[in-house]
Design an enzyme around this catalytic site. Structure first.
Site, short mmCIF file in Angstrom:
data_model
loop_
_atom_site.label_atom_id
_atom_site.label_comp_id
_atom_site.label_asym_id
_atom_site.label_seq_id
_atom_site.Cartn_x
_atom_site.Cartn_y
_atom_site.Cartn_z
CB ILE A 84 -1.02 -0.20 1.07
CG1 ILE A 84 -1.91 -1.02 1.21
CG2 ILE A 84 -1.49 1.27 1.27
CD1 ILE A 84 -2.59 -1.26 2.42
CB ALA A 85 1.73 3.75 1.79
N GLY A 87 7.09 4.31 4.38
CA GLY A 87 7.37 5.61 5.09
C GLY A 87 7.26 5.22 6.57
N GLY A 88 7.71 6.35 7.29
CA GLY A 88 7.71 5.99 8.74
C GLY A 88 8.48 5.14 9.20
CG MET A 89 9.27 3.85 12.71
SD MET A 89 8.94 3.59 14.47
CE MET A 89 7.02 3.86 14.19
N GLY A 90 8.05 1.73 8.46
CA GLY A 90 8.24 0.43 7.82
C GLY A 90 7.16 0.64 6.80
CB VAL A 92 1.21 0.14 5.06
CG1 VAL A 92 -0.02 -0.31 5.38
CG2 VAL A 92 1.75 0.93 6.23
CE LYS A 109 4.24 1.89 10.00
NZ LYS A 109 3.79 3.16 10.60
CG ASP A 202 3.25 13.39 10.12
OD1 ASP A 202 3.39 14.65 9.66
OD2 ASP A 202 3.55 12.32 9.48
#
Length: 927
Positions: A84-85, A87-90, A92, A109, A202
């Site tokens: 799906i996406a 970013g952040g820490m991992g 998805v 995630k 955020d």
């Protein structure tokens, strides 16, 4: 820190952060203007190294992290079906439940394997824990979680099939009203998180999805934070520098500056989201800007009004397009699109209320924004209902206009009726009825405001006071309460009962804001303001009281004078007012005792008040002060212990007397050491001080065991443990002191973690670090001593940053700088020692007040510098080098004498004795 100094530090840090670690040291050697700047930048680089993984955790996937390779893989009870996406820490992934129980689509995630460090895993678990605590229809739910076979943390959440909120509005061409109603759904989800003491940090359209059914779902709590987990530590600073824990386009000024994050941060981000939903543009275009340019734009430049921004960008909103005319005018027939392409004709109805609402949410200063997300949502609701909004001055014309637009038919009808009945008797009667109804309504609203103010200050505040990290919520609560109290005080008139209620509430506000030596929000100035307001109200009540009510009124005055005097003492303000308050207390208590000579409580309170006089005498002459205690205070304590040994007043007097005498016995021992009277002369004083503190600790422990949930009692008991450790060291039992000092530090760290905004807890923790530094210094373990001194110094600087009037912390910092210099001198580093003495002298000149006692402290810095030169002169083998050092010593000691003599306090004579003794040795050496 000045803005110029911060910009210089930022410039150097930004350049150093791009270098390899081994190249950073060479670079800093060449550019840092002074050691203090060097230390600050090295701390920032260390924090940046610790948080750098936040910048783009999945920017470069390792070969084994190819998303395609994870499709079909089973994670827990779910099978991955696609990405799906990232970013952040991992990353998805979409997934379906695959355990045969039932079908369910979900989102999984996963942490990236290449980033599986303990720090990242801890942050990942933090996000999972936050999601587990949130159950709200507009927040994506946590379904499952665990660890994969490879040891990677994961969690499973509700799959949200929807579009980002800005795309959703644009694609469906939503009307202005529909956009505002959708935004209120978002506010409801964020407000729920805030009530759980969680700040999202955020908020942006990509983290706010809207389902095809029009239901908002709030996502991505990866950088969310339990409110006020830190205040001013390294992590916010690193965050602001590298932009790792925020999205610049939606970040608040305090996030850019690396300051404390509160619920007001999310209010700002919601303001940006609303601005974008209603105008099609963001308040600031940060594309391609450097960090310093972003900082200047967001923190210093005001955004354009939304009504102007939508005209400039030409966004079309369904209910704000120009209506079609049946017949085109000749001027428009030549260009049938002119109405559509004229920006002003497309300008929706943002001018006025919505401009004010959005700009209030986007204020630079957090305290000037909406007090909560609920307040922002409620103001939008008021606008939608045609009611006056909070963000706009409530002028008569504005409120009247709102009323007319809201009730246009009723107003028309009423106008006709009034015209018909003008001059008639019926009109007079109708107006009388309406006046009576409005009077009753006003009285009802007044009573409701009165009840609400009392509930905010006493009931609701006390209900959350013992929750961890509740300070920001308490502060917002008290801010609202203060506004209600202002209105009540204005409307009270001669109602003495109401005036007393307001005064009691003001006193409570002052306690919470900055009660000295108690858990508080660290706002001494705010405490003084509320205490002064309460004192004025109590005085008004006392003047109007009946004879029967006079004892209660006098008791109120005694309490508020004591609290106000303590706060003014901490702030080192208005010495004349402090003396006046003390004299008033003594006079009032004396008068009451003449009327009620057998009242033990009054005698205890008078004895407690006399301790202020006794302490002043002890500072001037120990023997005279001790006699004063024996004549005016100790007999009352003995009688109270005989008659009511377990009464709260007795125990309070006992701990106050024992602890104050303990400190003065210890100070007398240190004075004898400074006068070189010898350890044998000082030992009895140190021994007596230790006995007094041991006895104090027993009383506090008894009180704490009786009420273990009372945080004030817990703090006092644990502080008494620290005092035992300190004075064991003074008494020569250094190794025995360590257990007490270590326990004290651990206890204070626990108390500070309970609420990071509790300034007293930060101060106590810094004090505990200093005590351990002294322990290591006595053992000549200088490396550990310096490490603990630096930690103590950092805590005092945090207190000063939070409360500029906290002069206990200011004086403590001055003493720390001096003691660090003394320790460097003991470690045979004279040049470093002198740099700290100069730093202390500069800080004294900049930060101390004009009070005589502060001048004595400034003189002590020069005294210690003179001693250090003298010590090194005595060790010098070269006659000429020794003479040069003796000359420097004499110069410093003469400066110390001049500064101290000019102070003219009760301490001046004995401090001059110490300086003159050192100066005489110096002059003999030169002769």
């Amino acid at each position: 820190m000045t803005p110029e100094r911060w910009r210089e530090i930022k410039r150097i840090f930004d350049a150093a952060a791009d270098l390899a670690p081994r190249e950073q040291h060479v670079f800093l050697d060449s550019v840092c203007p002074d050691p203090t700047t060097r230390v600050e930048i090295e701390r920032m680089l260390a924090a940046d190294l610790d948080t750098a993984l936040d910048e783009s955790p999945l920017a470069a996937l390792a070969p084994d992290d190819d998303p395609a390779s994870l499709v079909g893989r089973r994670i827990g009870r779910y099978r991955i079906t696609g990405e799906i996406a990232r970013g952040g820490m991992g990353a998805v992934f979409s997934a379906v439940r695959d355990d045969g129980e039932f079908q369910q689509q979900a989102a999984v995630k996963l942490i990236k394997s290449g980033l599986h460090t303990e720090a990242i895993a801890r942050r990942f678990r933090h996000e999972r824990q936050i999601l587990a605590s949130l159950e709200h229809p507009n927040i994506a739910r946590l379904l499952d979680g665990g660890v994969t076979d490879d040891g990677l943390p994961f969690y499973v959440m509700e799959f949200v099939g929807g579009a980002p909120v800005d795309d959703y509005c644009r694609e469906r061409d939503l009307s202005l009203k529909d956009r505002l109603e959708l935004f209120r759904q978002i506010c409801g989800a964020v407000a729920y998180a805030h009530r759980r003491l969680i700040v999202h940090r955020d908020l942006k359209p990509s983290n706010i999805l809207v389902t095809p059914a029009g239901e908002v779902k709030l996502l991505d709590f990866g950088i969310a934070k339990v409110i006020s987990q830190t205040i001013g530590g390294a992590r916010p600073r690193g965050t602001a520098t590298q932009l790792g824990l925020m999205t610049p386009d939606y970040a608040s000024p305090e996030q850019f500056r690396g300051e404390q994050v509160t619920t007001a941060t999310d209010v700002y981000s919601l303001g940006v989201v609303l601005y974008e939903l209603l105008t099609g543009a963001r308040p600031y275009d940060l594309t391609g800007l450097r960090l310093d340019e972003m900082l200047r734009a967001v923190c210093e430049t005001g955004p354009p009004r939304p009504s102007q921004a939508i005209a400039d960008c030409g966004l079309r909103i369904a209910d704000s397009r120009p209506k079609k005319r049946r017949r085109a005018s000749p001027s428009s027939s030549s260009n049938p699109q002119s109405a559509i392409h004229n920006p002003q004709s497309k300008n929706p109805q943002l001018k006025g209320d919505l401009d004010n609402i959005i700009l209030k949410a986007l204020r630079k200063e957090p305290e000037n924004r909406y007090a909560s997300v609920e307040a922002l949502s409620e103001d939008i609701g008021r606008h939608l209902k045609g009611l006056p909004i909070v963000a706009r001055p409530a002028t008569f014309g504005y409120r009247a206009g709102k009323f007319v637009r809201r009730n246009r038919p009723a107003v028309l009808l009423a106008s006709l009726v009034l015209l018909t009945l003008v001059g008639g008797i019926s009109a007079t009667g109708w107006q009388a009825v309406r006046a009576e109804r409005e009077r009753k309504l006003a009285q009802k609203r007044f009573e409701q405001s009165r009840d609400l103010a009392n509930s905010l200050v006493f009931k609701y505040h006390d209900a959350i006071a013992n929750l961890p990290n509740s300070s920001p919520v308490r502060e917002l609560l008290l801010k609202d309460a203060s506004a209600y109290l202002d209105n009540l005080a204005r409307d009270a008139g001669g109602d003495l009962t109401l005036l007393r209620e307001v005064a009691l509430a003001r006193t409570k506000l002052g306690d919470i804001q900055g009660r000295p030596h108690g858990a508080s929000l660290g706002n001494t100035a705010g405490a003084i303001e509320n205490y002064e307001a309460a004192a004025a109200l109590f005085e008004t009540v006392a003047r109007g009281s009946t004879r029967a009510d006079r004892p209660r009124a006098t008791g109120d005055l005694l309490t508020i004078y004591q609290k106000l005097g303590s706060a003014l003492t901490r702030a080192k303000e208005r010495p004349e007012r402090r003396r006046e308050l003390l004299n008033q207390r003594i006079e009032m208590l004396g008068e009451l005792l003449r009327e009620q000579p057998g009242d033990l409580k009054l005698r205890i309170e008078l004895a407690d008040t006399h301790t202020s006089v006794g302490n002043r005498l002890l500072r001037a002459d120990f023997d005279e002060g001790h006699r004063y205690y024996q004549q005016n205070i100790l007999p009352t304590l003995a009688e109270a212990e005989r008659i009511a040994p377990d009464a709260g007043e007795t125990l309070a007097l006992k701990t106050n007397v024992l602890s104050k005498l303990g400190w003065h016995f210890a100070e007398q021992g240190r004075l004898l050491i400074e006068l070189e009277a010898g350890a044998d002369a000082a030992r009895p004083y140190f021994g007596r001080a230790l006995e007094l503190f041991q006895e104090t600790a027993k009383v506090y422990e008894r009180q704490y065991r009786r009420e273990p949930s009372n945080h004030i009692g817990e703090r006092r008991f644990k502080s008494s443990i620290c005092n035992i450790g300190i004075h064991l060291g003074d008494a020569g039992r250094v190794e025995e002191s360590y257990g007490y000092l270590k326990r004290c530090l651990d206890d204070n760290l626990t108390l500070a973690a309970f609420d990071a905004n509790d300034v007293q807890a930060v101060f106590d923790t810094g004090d505990a670090y200093n005590s351990l530094a002294v322990y290591h210094r006595r053992r000549q373990d200088f490396a550990r001593a310096f490490a603990h001194y630096e930690l103590s110094l950092a805590h005092m600087e945090r207190v000063i940053a939070a409360d500029a009037k906290h002069h206990e912390a200011i004086n403590y910092k001055l003493d720390l700088l001096t003691q660090i210099g003394n320790t460097h001198a003991e470690a045979l580093r004279l040049n470093v020692a002198q740099s700290f003495y100069e730093r202390a002298a500069e800080f004294a000149a900049r930060s101390l007040t004009a009070e005589p006692g502060d001048r004595v402290l400034a003189g002590a810095v020069r005294l210690n510098a003179g001693r250090a030169y003298a010590t090194f002169a005595g060790r010098e083998t070269s006659r000429e080098a020794a003479r040069a050092l003796w000359q420097k010593s004499c110069a410093e000691l003469r400066r110390a004498a001049d500064i101290t003599a000019a102070a003219r306090t009760e301490e001046t004579p004995k401090r001059l004795r110490v300086i003159e003794r050192q100066l005489a040795k110096c002059e003999r050496a030169l002769a």
